[in-house]
Write a protein that holds these residues in place. Sequence first.
Motif: not given
Length: 89
Positions: A56-61, A63-82
């Motif tokens: 999985g690849v996730d992106y989140a945005f 905004p923080y007004g005059k402080l700018g914006a936060s951008h987050r990207i995460s990568i995940s792996y979920r192995g096989p389940t039963a």
Amino acid sequence: MQDFILSATEKPGIAAGVECRPVQLLALRVGYRTGSDVDGFSGLRAGLGISWHGIGVDYAFAPYGKLGASHRISISYRGPTAETEADEE
């Protein structure tokens, strides 16, 4: 999804969001959080996620007004389940 936020460092607030999956591979997300001291649309949150064969690849945005914006990207792996392994047999 909905949360009530109590923190020693911030004002109390409420956070709510929704996720929509137009296709199995893609998730679109939007939410809002109250209680911020920052002006503008600082409570707005948006993001998207793509998942394929347990990766999985996730992106989140946020905004923080005059402080700018936060951008987050995460990568995940979920192995096989039963359940997944039983379905493949």
